[in-house]
Design a protein around this motif. Structure first.
Motif: not given
Length: 336
Positions: A48-61, A135-143
């Motif tokens: 969740f923190a990975c998404v919140q720190n991306s360009k998609l911040a605020g778009e998910f609950d 998916d690109d956000i997760f691949i870029k920021n997580m192992h």
């Protein structure tokens, strides 16, 4: 912006929606089935923190399933936001849901991360684009666990490779009525696809790929699209036969009359009737003043499952019989 279930366009007469699902796992961690609740919570917070720190911040609950009751979890499954397995699973889990309900991300279900994107009608390329962006956000920021030979590593060996399941949700009353569904299932299974029922009743089915190893995402999508197009052509031929040589026009109008007048409708009866009425829309049987459309049918299919109706009342003592009465009332109002 229209929800995926209330859109219309080319192919809507047969295709309700398209879907892309991507399964991903974090390297060095065991699969969720072998994780403690404490570790599961840690994984969910990191994703969740990975998404919140991306360009998609605020778009998910973020929805934590241990804070929901069983009816609320089943409601999420009815709407396709989580799987039936996740609704019933023990142990901590969570789901990220986009504001327009077109994207959900199951966390610590079968895999650590499972991205699902729904798009209206035959718009699977747009669904893949959105899934790939996340998916690109997760691949870029997580192992993310990946092997140069096997591709993305998943808990289910059948999903190794791309980790992608592409699907179309189809309405096949013609093929069903002519007794061709079993033969169709056998045929597509030999080509690496499967067909399963979507609802308790009615002729609604999902066709998806079974093969994800040794093939690219685009090839899987194109192969699925080709199969879908052939099924759609066959379905339209079968539908015309029903109207020309059967008594389906009478059945369709009776179904519409029941939906407009009934004071109580079970889920099974509802799905059966809606399937007939949707066929009538596709065959241009109804006048414009009948008050029905593909968009309204999609809205009802999405929101009028029994658990969803009960969850919306926020009354834990609400019964299925009471939900049947509410369902009939909602339908009468929608079809006014």
């Amino acid at each position: 912006m229209n929800n995926w279930y209330s859109t219309s366009g080319e192919g809507t007469d047969v295709c309700l929606a398209s879907k892309i699902r991507l399964s991903r796992n974090i390297s060095s961690l065991p699969f969720p089935v072998r994780m403690s609740d404490e570790v599961r919570k840690s994984v969910c917070k990191k994703v969740f923190a990975c998404v919140q720190n991306s360009k998609l911040a605020g778009e998910f609950d973020l929805m934590e399933l241990d804070k929901l009751n069983n009816i609320q979890k089943i409601s999420l499954a009815e709407k396709g936001l989580i799987s039936r397995q996740m609704a019933a699973q023990e142990g901590y889990g969570a789901v990220l849901v986009s504001k327009d309900k077109s994207i959900s991300v199951m966390l610590c279900e079968e895999d650590h991360i499972c991205i699902t994107v729904m798009s209206g009608c035959d718009n699977i390329d747009e669904a893949f684009r959105k899934a790939n962006e996340l998916d690109d956000i997760f691949i870029k920021n997580m192992h993310i666990a990946f092997d140069s030979r096997l591709g993305f590593l998943t808990s289910n060996p059948m999903k190794l490779g791309t980790g992608m399941t592409a699907a179309y949700m189809l309405h096949l009353p013609g093929i069903c009525e002519k007794g061709m569904l079993s033969a169709l299932r056998n045929m597509v299974s030999k080509l690496g696809f499967s067909i399963r029922s979507v609802f308790e009743k009615g002729c609604f089915y999902e066709i998806s790929n079974d093969i994800s190893l040794g093939i690219t995402e685009q090839s899987a999508i194109e192969n699925l699209r080709a199969i879908y197009q052939q099924i759609a052509k066959q379905e339209k031929v079968c539908r015309q036969d029903l109207i020309d040589y059967g008594n389906y026009e009478d059945k369709i109008f009776r179904a519409m009359g029941t939906l407009k007048m009934a004071r109580q409708l079970s889920a099974e009866e509802f799905f059966s009737l809606v399937s007939l009425v949707r066929l009538g829309i596709a065959m241009n049987i109804f006048d414009n003043n009948e008050g029905v459309s593909f968009e309204k049918i999609g809205e009802m299919l999405y929101s009028l499952g029994t658990a969803s109706i009960i969850a919306d009342t926020k009354d834990d003592s609400f019964t299925a019989d009471e939900a049947n009465k509410l369902r009939a009332g909602y339908i009468r109002k929608i079809l006014e």
